[in-house]
Scaffold this motif. Structure first.
Motif, PDB file in Angstrom:
ATOM      1  N   GLU A 133      47.173  41.845  41.516  1.00  0.00           N
ATOM      2  CA  GLU A 133      47.760  43.181  41.406  1.00  0.00           C
ATOM      3  C   GLU A 133      47.039  44.163  42.328  1.00  0.00           C
ATOM      4  OE1 GLU A 133      48.731  46.400  37.838  1.00  0.00           O
ATOM      5  OE2 GLU A 133      47.021  45.049  37.687  1.00  0.00           O
ATOM      6  N   ASN A 136      48.427  44.244  45.794  1.00  0.00           N
ATOM      7  CA  ASN A 136      49.664  45.026  45.850  1.00  0.00           C
ATOM      8  C   ASN A 136      49.359  46.524  45.865  1.00  0.00           C
ATOM      9  OD1 ASN A 136      52.656  45.135  45.636  1.00  0.00           O
ATOM     10  ND2 ASN A 136      52.230  46.089  43.669  1.00  0.00           N
ATOM     11  N   LYS A 137      48.409  46.945  45.032  1.00  0.00           N
ATOM     12  CA  LYS A 137      48.052  48.366  44.957  1.00  0.00           C
ATOM     13  C   LYS A 137      47.363  48.819  46.237  1.00  0.00           C
ATOM     14  CE  LYS A 137      47.600  49.063  39.959  1.00  0.00           C
ATOM     15  NZ  LYS A 137      46.675  49.458  38.869  1.00  0.00           N
ATOM     16  N   CYS A 150      50.918  53.927  42.104  1.00  0.00           N
ATOM     17  CA  CYS A 150      51.091  52.531  42.514  1.00  0.00           C
ATOM     18  C   CYS A 150      50.980  51.580  41.323  1.00  0.00           C
ATOM     19  CB  CYS A 150      50.051  52.158  43.571  1.00  0.00           C
ATOM     20  SG  CYS A 150      50.281  53.025  45.143  1.00  0.00           S
ATOM     21  N   THR A 152      51.944  49.050  38.412  1.00  0.00           N
ATOM     22  CA  THR A 152      52.850  47.902  38.420  1.00  0.00           C
ATOM     23  C   THR A 152      52.573  47.032  37.200  1.00  0.00           C
ATOM     24  OG1 THR A 152      53.611  46.000  39.711  1.00  0.00           O
ATOM     25  CG2 THR A 152      51.268  46.482  39.772  1.00  0.00           C
ATOM     26  N   SER A 468      53.128  49.225  32.076  1.00  0.00           N
ATOM     27  CA  SER A 468      52.678  49.089  33.454  1.00  0.00           C
ATOM     28  C   SER A 468      51.347  49.803  33.619  1.00  0.00           C
ATOM     29  CB  SER A 468      53.697  49.700  34.425  1.00  0.00           C
ATOM     30  OG  SER A 468      54.933  49.020  34.328  1.00  0.00           O
TER      31      SER A 468
END
Length: 469
Positions: A133, A136-137, A150, A152, A468
């Motif tokens: 994760e 992705n951030k 951001c 998720t 999230s």
């Protein structure tokens, strides 16, 4: 010319106890230790040092390093019993406890060991998904700015992690994990070096603007007195348990060749593995604290103590993920082995459990597939993944499980087995010193357990399922 008989050739494939000859060396055992001990938690040590300060953090790192080295060496001498060189092998931790201390303590050991192993696999699933994760951030923050939303969901990353573990779980046993442990060790060195390098860079650029102290966070300024106490408890526990690998130590020793004697090789591996671990723990913890001071994040690679260079953060988190994928197997293999051994004894005539099929895999070789292993190991990974998805704050529960199992597995059983095997006289200086160490570590366990329970209660108050982050 004398031609060796087929029997002698066949006999060379087996050790003195009839088991297929082991091929491990101090290098592979050291890799197993580093892979098992150094997890992504190494990057949270700066937070732990921040709670305790320069004095408490440094002393804690050194003390628990020495305790782990001592008790792991005691355990190494108990691998063969009653003689540490020529005695009968104890292939697993719980068998060792049973043969030396008896049946009742064997049951307590099995309960503590497997509870901790299950907890660790859940923790690795959570932490691995957090690293995925974070990649992705990191890309999101780089593209939209550090203040961008951001957040998720982590469930998709947990599922991906679980898929990898299902595949790797088909590795037959501990003896076939050497390549995975070496890869995982390389990954741990790599992301630790990245964390150290980024910390040094931050110190060079803006280190004078952070606040540090001999005793860490200041009461009334950084935290309240109760927060200081709970955080300190958790920090001591985090450092103590960061070194623990007792739940797989015997299985690691059982991979070693019988010549030279396993206990001698294992002691060398313990020194190498724990020295490497202490070196990286100290660098990450102390340099991380110097870089971030009392505001050190829980993990400065997944908690975004650093934002740039984003590509380097991505690489570090890829390394963390790969390492955890490998380390998961080190802790899961004893669970697999225990269930499969029990099942084969319980139903020796069932083809589902005993029959193997040869499956040719292109570019890899022949896989000896057993349907029971395939089904059982897959189901285990799925269950662990589902638990992680349902309770993403489970790290605090794992911390509690680690707390209550640290004392019996890492300290109590090794000391008691050594005292029994070596026949140390009661109330002698050595006996008294060993018992005093047990009492000290029991106190640490209780303190850390209390801190973990407080953390669980705090998480439950704010917990919202499938939220999230």
């Amino acid at each position: 010319m004398m031609v060796p008989s087929s029997f002698s050739i066949e006999n060379e494939k087996y050790d003195d106890d009839g088991v297929i000859k082991r091929t491990g060396t101090w290098v592979t055992a050291s890799a197993h230790i580093v892979s098992a001990v150094i997890g992504s938690g190494v990057l949270s040590l700066s937070w732990a040092v921040a709670q305790l300060g320069w004095i408490g953090g440094t002393v804690s790192l050194l003390i628990f390093s020495l305790i782990t080295l001592l008790t792991s060496s005691l355990t190494a001498d108990c691998y063969r019993y009653p003689d540490p060189v020529h005695g009968v092998r104890n292939p697993t931790y719980k068998v060792m406890v049973k043969n030396i201390l008896g049946g009742f303590q064997y049951k307590l050991c099995a309960l503590a060991q497997y509870t901790n192993l299950v907890g660790v696999t859940i923790g690795f699933t959570l932490t691995g998904s957090i690293s995925m994760e974070a990649i992705n951030k990191s890309n999101c923050f780089h593209k939209h700015g550090h203040e961008a939303d951001c957040s998720t969901v982590t469930y998709q990353f947990m599922a991906i992690f679980g898929i990898f573990e299902i595949i790797l779980s088909q590795i037959p046993n501990f003896h076939k994990l050497s390549w995975l442990s070496i890869l995982a060790s390389v990954m741990s060195f790599s992301y630790a070096f990245i964390g150290i390098g980024l910390s040094i860079a931050k110190i060079a650029v803006g280190g004078n603007h952070v606040k540090t102290g001999l005793t860490g966070l200041v009461v009334g300024v950084d935290v309240t007195s109760s927060e200081k106490m709970w955080n300190s408890f958790q920090a001591i526990g985090n450092i103590a348990f960061a070194y623990a690998f007792s739940m797989v130590i015997v299985e690691i020793e059982d991979t070693l060749k019988s010549v030279p004697p396993e206990n001698q090789v294992m002691k060398k591996s313990n020194i190498v593995g724990i020295s490497i671990t202490t070196f990286f723990y100290s660098l990450c913890g102390l340099l991380g604290y110097a870089a971030f001071g009392n505001n050190a994040p829980g993990n400065f690679l997944t908690g975004f103590g650093f934002y740039e260079p984003f590509w380097l953060i991505d690489i570090a988190n890829i390394f963390i993920t790969v390492h955890l994928v490998g380390a998961y197997q080190l802790f899961a293999q004893p669970i697999y082995s225990a269930v499969e051994s029990w099942s084969s004894k319980r139903w020796p005539q069932r083809k589902l459990i005993t029959k193997e099929y040869l499956v040719r895999i292109p570019l890899i070789g022949t896989w000896r597939m057993n349907m029971f292993k395939l089904i059982w190991r897959t189901v285990y990974v799925i269950i662990i993944t589902l638990i992680s998805i349902t309770f993403p704050f489970f790290n605090n529960v794992v911390g509690f499980l680690g707390a209550i199992s640290f004392f019996p597995l890492t300290v109590y059983f090794p000391i008691e087995m050594y005292l029994t095997r070596a026949k140390v006289p009661k109330y002698s200086l050595k006996w008294t010193a060993m018992k005093a160490l047990s009492v000290f570590c029991l106190a640490v366990t209780l303190v850390a357990a209390v801190g973990s329970v407080e953390g669980i209660i705090s998480e439950l108050k704010a917990y919202k399922p499938f939220k999230s982050y």
